[in-house]
Scaffold this active site. Structure first.
Site, PDB file in Angstrom:
ATOM      1  N   HIS A  78      -7.357   3.104   3.573  1.00  0.00           N
ATOM      2  CA  HIS A  78      -7.142   3.889   4.797  1.00  0.00           C
ATOM      3  C   HIS A  78      -8.453   4.178   5.537  1.00  0.00           C
ATOM      4  CE1 HIS A  78      -3.190   4.770   3.049  1.00  0.00           C
ATOM      5  NE2 HIS A  78      -2.834   5.366   4.173  1.00  0.00           N
ATOM      6  N   GLU A  86      -2.512   8.740   8.120  1.00  0.00           N
ATOM      7  CA  GLU A  86      -1.051   8.562   8.132  1.00  0.00           C
ATOM      8  C   GLU A  86      -0.415   9.270   9.331  1.00  0.00           C
ATOM      9  OE1 GLU A  86       1.200   6.768   6.264  1.00  0.00           O
ATOM     10  OE2 GLU A  86      -0.476   5.818   5.240  1.00  0.00           O
ATOM     11  N   ASP A 112       0.868  -1.189   0.000  1.00  0.00           N
ATOM     12  CA  ASP A 112       0.000   0.000   0.000  1.00  0.00           C
ATOM     13  C   ASP A 112       0.900   1.234   0.000  1.00  0.00           C
ATOM     14  OD1 ASP A 112      -2.451   1.550   0.321  1.00  0.00           O
ATOM     15  OD2 ASP A 112      -1.851   1.886   2.386  1.00  0.00           O
ATOM     16  N   SER A 113       0.279   2.380  -0.193  1.00  0.00           N
ATOM     17  CA  SER A 113       1.031   3.640  -0.118  1.00  0.00           C
ATOM     18  C   SER A 113       1.468   3.932   1.325  1.00  0.00           C
ATOM     19  CB  SER A 113       0.155   4.788  -0.609  1.00  0.00           C
ATOM     20  OG  SER A 113      -0.941   4.952   0.265  1.00  0.00           O
ATOM     21  N   CYS A 152     -11.026   3.237  -0.260  1.00  0.00           N
ATOM     22  CA  CYS A 152      -9.619   3.516   0.028  1.00  0.00           C
ATOM     23  C   CYS A 152      -9.320   2.702   1.274  1.00  0.00           C
ATOM     24  CB  CYS A 152      -9.409   5.002   0.299  1.00  0.00           C
ATOM     25  SG  CYS A 152      -7.759   5.387   0.950  1.00  0.00           S
ATOM     26  N   CYS A 209      -4.319  -1.341  -2.096  1.00  0.00           N
ATOM     27  CA  CYS A 209      -4.456   0.101  -2.281  1.00  0.00           C
ATOM     28  C   CYS A 209      -5.361   0.283  -3.496  1.00  0.00           C
ATOM     29  CB  CYS A 209      -3.071   0.694  -2.538  1.00  0.00           C
ATOM     30  SG  CYS A 209      -3.086   2.425  -3.012  1.00  0.00           S
TER      31      CYS A 209
HETATM   32  N1  DGL Z   1      -4.818   3.348   0.701  1.00  0.00           N
HETATM   33  C1  DGL Z   1      -4.779   3.766  -0.634  1.00  0.00           C
HETATM   34  C2  DGL Z   1      -6.038   3.520  -1.394  1.00  0.00           C
HETATM   35  O1  DGL Z   1      -6.732   2.564  -1.078  1.00  0.00           O
HETATM   36  C3  DGL Z   1      -4.027   4.995  -1.019  1.00  0.00           C
HETATM   37  C4  DGL Z   1      -4.293   6.254  -0.346  1.00  0.00           C
HETATM   38  C5  DGL Z   1      -3.309   7.313  -0.780  1.00  0.00           C
HETATM   39  O2  DGL Z   1      -2.105   7.084  -0.674  1.00  0.00           O
HETATM   40  O3  DGL Z   1      -3.759   8.377  -1.239  1.00  0.00           O
HETATM   41  O4  DGL Z   1      -6.347   4.187  -2.341  1.00  0.00           O
END
Ligand code: DGL
Length: 272
Positions: free
Chosen positions: A187, A153, A11-12, A185, A74
């Site tokens: 996150h 984050e 993931d990011s 997302c 992600c």
């Molecule tokens: N967690 C990621 C997603 O599902 C990326 C969020 C990001 O880095 O902007 O898109």
């Protein structure tokens, strides 16, 4: 495929931990190698080309560990790079968008679904395409919420600030009729309490994590690659940025699973 090989999850940043937790719960024998590109998060506002390049760099890094399967945990990277990575490597690669769409279709009763995600994910229309593939009649309203990933984050998910930001983001969206909202997302499950409070109890929040873990299980079963034996797997976590923040969030989120499974913490960067 050898049963003792690891599942690689990327993931990011910390978002993929929401998928990781579900994999640990549903497949407790599996070893996980996780990469969070915290130094370069968020991916959401970046171009698809850049996200594809970053994803490829992380995959090249993770491939050294000889995993049996890769999970692009992600949505932004799944939208930008899933097909590209599938063509590039010769092991199964699983993204999070189709599992999320499937979960929403099986949950909605009204056929009206909301989707929130990063700018990249919403702009790609990947959810609209995936949902319509399953049910062309589905009504979809989508919105990008770029303010949310930086909050997570920074470890600020259970705060008044988080509730305030979520309220502002979802103010317009919550006026649309829907019975499900896809957290598009990885996150966003960190902000589930605030999102639920703002959207109200009648809206079911859908995270891809459950369904993605089920898909991993199905693929491994089909390939006869499910881990066997009673050894407790030793997971490895990598992040490219602030290791203390990553460790703190991971311990909070993964909770008791971390005590059950020793973790080798390392900081590394895929770009050397
Ligand atoms: N967690 C990621 C997603 O599902 C990326 C969020 C990001 O880095 O902007 O898109």
């Amino acid at each position: 495929m050898f049963v003792q090989q690891a599942i690689a999850i990327l993931d990011s940043g910390v978002g993929g931990l929401t998928v990781c937790k579900e994999v640990m719960r549903q497949l407790p024998r599996e070893k996980i190698i996780y990469f969070g590109d915290t130094a370069r998060a968020p991916y959401g506002p970046r171009s698809p080309e850049e996200v594809r390049l970053f994803t490829e760099q992380i995959v090249d890094y993770l491939i050294q560990f000889d995993p049996k399967l890769i999970v692009i945990a992600c949505n932004t990277a799944t939208a930008a790079a899933l097909d590209y990575i599938k063509d590039k490597v010769n092991i199964p690669v699983i993204g999070v968008i189709h599992p999320g769409a499937r979960a929403a279709i099986s949950t909605t009763k009204t056929g009206k679904v909301g989707v929130i995600g990063t700018i990249g994910t919403i702009r790609s229309e990947a959810y609209t395409i995936a949902l319509r593939e399953l049910n062309p009649q589905i009504e979809i309203v989508s919105q990008a919420c770029p303010e949310l990933v930086p909050l997570v984050e920074r470890g600020l998910y259970d705060t008044d600030e988080a509730l305030f930001v979520v309220q502002n983001c979802l103010q317009e969206l919550k006026e649309y009729p829907m019975d499900c909202l896809i957290l598009g997302c990885t996150h966003y499950p960190f902000l589930k309490n605030s999102i639920q409070q703002v959207m109200g109890e009648k809206v079911t929040l859908i995270s891809s994590a459950d369904e993605t873990a089920r898909e991993i299980s199905t693929v491994l079963h089909q390939e006869e690659g499910l881990a066997r034996g009673n050894d407790i797997p030793v997971h490895q976590f990598f992040c490219s940025g602030d290791a203390d923040m990553f460790r703190k969030i991971a311990r909070q989120w993964l909770g008791e699973q971390i005590e059950l499974t020793p973790i080798v913490w390392q900081v590394s960067s895929p770009v050397g």
